[in-house]
Design a protein around this motif. Structure first.
Motif, PDB file in Angstrom:
ATOM      1  N   ALA A  52      -6.631 -50.240 -35.301  1.00  0.00           N
ATOM      2  CA  ALA A  52      -7.311 -50.583 -34.047  1.00  0.00           C
ATOM      3  C   ALA A  52      -6.844 -49.708 -32.893  1.00  0.00           C
ATOM      4  O   ALA A  52      -7.603 -49.456 -31.956  1.00  0.00           O
ATOM      5  CB  ALA A  52      -7.068 -52.057 -33.725  1.00  0.00           C
ATOM      6  N   CYS A  53      -5.632 -49.215 -32.963  1.00  0.00           N
ATOM      7  CA  CYS A  53      -5.093 -48.410 -31.864  1.00  0.00           C
ATOM      8  C   CYS A  53      -5.832 -47.097 -31.692  1.00  0.00           C
ATOM      9  O   CYS A  53      -5.983 -46.619 -30.565  1.00  0.00           O
ATOM     10  CB  CYS A  53      -3.615 -48.141 -32.086  1.00  0.00           C
ATOM     11  SG  CYS A  53      -2.677 -49.663 -32.138  1.00  0.00           S
ATOM     12  N   GLN A  58      -9.178 -43.991 -28.106  1.00  0.00           N
ATOM     13  CA  GLN A  58     -10.423 -43.252 -27.903  1.00  0.00           C
ATOM     14  C   GLN A  58     -11.284 -43.922 -26.830  1.00  0.00           C
ATOM     15  O   GLN A  58     -11.899 -43.250 -26.008  1.00  0.00           O
ATOM     16  CB  GLN A  58     -11.182 -43.119 -29.219  1.00  0.00           C
ATOM     17  CG  GLN A  58     -10.485 -42.197 -30.191  1.00  0.00           C
ATOM     18  CD  GLN A  58     -11.079 -42.254 -31.584  1.00  0.00           C
ATOM     19  OE1 GLN A  58     -11.710 -43.239 -31.979  1.00  0.00           O
ATOM     20  NE2 GLN A  58     -10.870 -41.197 -32.362  1.00  0.00           N
ATOM     21  N   GLY A  59     -11.320 -45.239 -26.837  1.00  0.00           N
ATOM     22  CA  GLY A  59     -12.072 -45.971 -25.817  1.00  0.00           C
ATOM     23  C   GLY A  59     -11.503 -45.760 -24.435  1.00  0.00           C
ATOM     24  O   GLY A  59     -12.241 -45.543 -23.470  1.00  0.00           O
ATOM     25  N   LEU A  60     -10.180 -45.792 -24.314  1.00  0.00           N
ATOM     26  CA  LEU A  60      -9.545 -45.544 -23.016  1.00  0.00           C
ATOM     27  C   LEU A  60      -9.849 -44.131 -22.525  1.00  0.00           C
ATOM     28  O   LEU A  60     -10.147 -43.926 -21.341  1.00  0.00           O
ATOM     29  CB  LEU A  60      -8.032 -45.752 -23.111  1.00  0.00           C
ATOM     30  CG  LEU A  60      -7.562 -47.191 -23.339  1.00  0.00           C
ATOM     31  CD1 LEU A  60      -6.058 -47.232 -23.574  1.00  0.00           C
ATOM     32  CD2 LEU A  60      -7.953 -48.099 -22.188  1.00  0.00           C
ATOM     33  N   ALA A  62     -12.491 -42.324 -23.339  1.00  0.00           N
ATOM     34  CA  ALA A  62     -13.913 -42.264 -22.981  1.00  0.00           C
ATOM     35  C   ALA A  62     -14.161 -42.867 -21.604  1.00  0.00           C
ATOM     36  O   ALA A  62     -15.056 -42.427 -20.886  1.00  0.00           O
ATOM     37  CB  ALA A  62     -14.753 -42.986 -24.037  1.00  0.00           C
ATOM     38  N   LEU A  63     -13.354 -43.839 -21.235  1.00  0.00           N
ATOM     39  CA  LEU A  63     -13.481 -44.474 -19.924  1.00  0.00           C
ATOM     40  C   LEU A  63     -12.641 -43.770 -18.853  1.00  0.00           C
ATOM     41  O   LEU A  63     -12.547 -44.248 -17.723  1.00  0.00           O
ATOM     42  CB  LEU A  63     -13.067 -45.949 -20.021  1.00  0.00           C
ATOM     43  CG  LEU A  63     -13.960 -46.830 -20.905  1.00  0.00           C
ATOM     44  CD1 LEU A  63     -13.306 -48.185 -21.130  1.00  0.00           C
ATOM     45  CD2 LEU A  63     -15.335 -46.982 -20.272  1.00  0.00           C
ATOM     46  N   ASP A  64     -12.032 -42.666 -19.215  1.00  0.00           N
ATOM     47  CA  ASP A  64     -11.180 -41.880 -18.311  1.00  0.00           C
ATOM     48  C   ASP A  64     -10.009 -42.685 -17.747  1.00  0.00           C
ATOM     49  O   ASP A  64      -9.611 -42.505 -16.589  1.00  0.00           O
ATOM     50  CB  ASP A  64     -11.993 -41.265 -17.159  1.00  0.00           C
ATOM     51  CG  ASP A  64     -12.935 -40.183 -17.649  1.00  0.00           C
ATOM     52  OD1 ASP A  64     -12.546 -39.413 -18.556  1.00  0.00           O
ATOM     53  OD2 ASP A  64     -14.059 -40.107 -17.133  1.00  0.00           O
ATOM     54  N   VAL A  65      -9.463 -43.565 -18.567  1.00  0.00           N
ATOM     55  CA  VAL A  65      -8.268 -44.305 -18.175  1.00  0.00           C
ATOM     56  C   VAL A  65      -7.064 -43.400 -18.440  1.00  0.00           C
ATOM     57  O   VAL A  65      -6.890 -42.913 -19.558  1.00  0.00           O
ATOM     58  CB  VAL A  65      -8.134 -45.624 -18.983  1.00  0.00           C
ATOM     59  CG1 VAL A  65      -6.821 -46.316 -18.673  1.00  0.00           C
ATOM     60  CG2 VAL A  65      -9.318 -46.539 -18.695  1.00  0.00           C
ATOM     61  N   PRO A  66      -6.246 -43.130 -17.432  1.00  0.00           N
ATOM     62  CA  PRO A  66      -5.074 -42.274 -17.644  1.00  0.00           C
ATOM     63  C   PRO A  66      -4.123 -42.890 -18.671  1.00  0.00           C
ATOM     64  O   PRO A  66      -3.927 -44.108 -18.708  1.00  0.00           O
ATOM     65  CB  PRO A  66      -4.405 -42.216 -16.275  1.00  0.00           C
ATOM     66  CG  PRO A  66      -5.444 -42.658 -15.313  1.00  0.00           C
ATOM     67  CD  PRO A  66      -6.349 -43.583 -16.050  1.00  0.00           C
ATOM     68  N   ILE A  67      -3.550 -42.049 -19.515  1.00  0.00           N
ATOM     69  CA  ILE A  67      -2.624 -42.487 -20.558  1.00  0.00           C
ATOM     70  C   ILE A  67      -1.304 -41.756 -20.369  1.00  0.00           C
ATOM     71  O   ILE A  67      -1.273 -40.569 -20.087  1.00  0.00           O
ATOM     72  CB  ILE A  67      -3.206 -42.201 -21.960  1.00  0.00           C
ATOM     73  CG1 ILE A  67      -4.501 -42.987 -22.165  1.00  0.00           C
ATOM     74  CG2 ILE A  67      -2.185 -42.534 -23.054  1.00  0.00           C
ATOM     75  CD1 ILE A  67      -5.243 -42.648 -23.443  1.00  0.00           C
TER      76      ILE A  67
END
Length: 182
Positions: A52-53, A58-60, A62-67
């Motif tokens: 799931a990670c 990938q979802g984060l 795609a949403l341009d959430v900084p990692i």
């Protein structure tokens, strides 16, 4: 030590439980086996591709959430699993740490630079590093979201206890899909 003894088939292991925890039965391990497995798990081996990670990261993206990635004492415990680094790419900031909490001065500065008011937390060990990080983030007034599918401890009971403590401290313990849609 054989993988079959511990319920793991070489490369084709499929989880028996939806949260990817593995029945450990630590009481049956020799001291050498315990040390070997402890090292493997501390190297984040449970956050491998196909889980799931991957979809969550990938979802984060795609949403341009900084990692941001932190590594606990990589000289002694090893670096982030190569598959995770490959998935996230070289542009993701990586900070080494030698204390349990991931909220180091460098990470705090990055959170401030990003202007983040909320942090999504994933990783290992839920009952040590992640819990200390949640407590520190909450003490700084930040909102914390924990995706339980991407959170692990060697002992499932420790994970469950840590998630309960995180929630009691004000973190939102949720799931990958809910976090992505919030």
């Amino acid at each position: 030590m054989s993988a079959e003894k511990h319920g793991l088939a070489a490369a084709s292991y499929q989880p028996q439980r939806p949260d990817w925890t593995i029945e450990q039965n630590w009481q049956h391990y020799s001291a050498e086996e315990h040390a070997t497995w402890k090292t493997l798990f501390e190297r984040q081996s449970r956050l491998l591709p196909g889980r799931a990670c991957d979809a969550f990261m990938q979802g984060l993206q795609a949403l341009d959430v900084p990692i941001v990635i932190t590594e606990q004492y990589p000289k002694g415990l090893g670096h982030t699993v190569a598959a995770i680094k490959l998935l996230l790419g070289d542009a993701v900031p990586l900070f080494e740490k030698t204390r349990f909490s991931a909220l180091t001065d460098e990470v705090a500065a990055e959170i401030k630079r990003l202007g983040a008011q909320n942090v999504i937390l994933v990783g290992a060990e839920a009952h040590v590093c992640m819990l200390q990080t949640v407590l520190d983030l909450r003490a700084e007034g930040l909102g914390v979201y924990v995706a339980q599918e991407c959170t692990t401890s060697r002992d499932p009971a420790n994970k469950a206890n840590a998630l309960a403590q995180m929630a009691a401290a004000g973190a939102v313990v949720s799931n990958v899909e809910s976090v992505l849609f919030q």
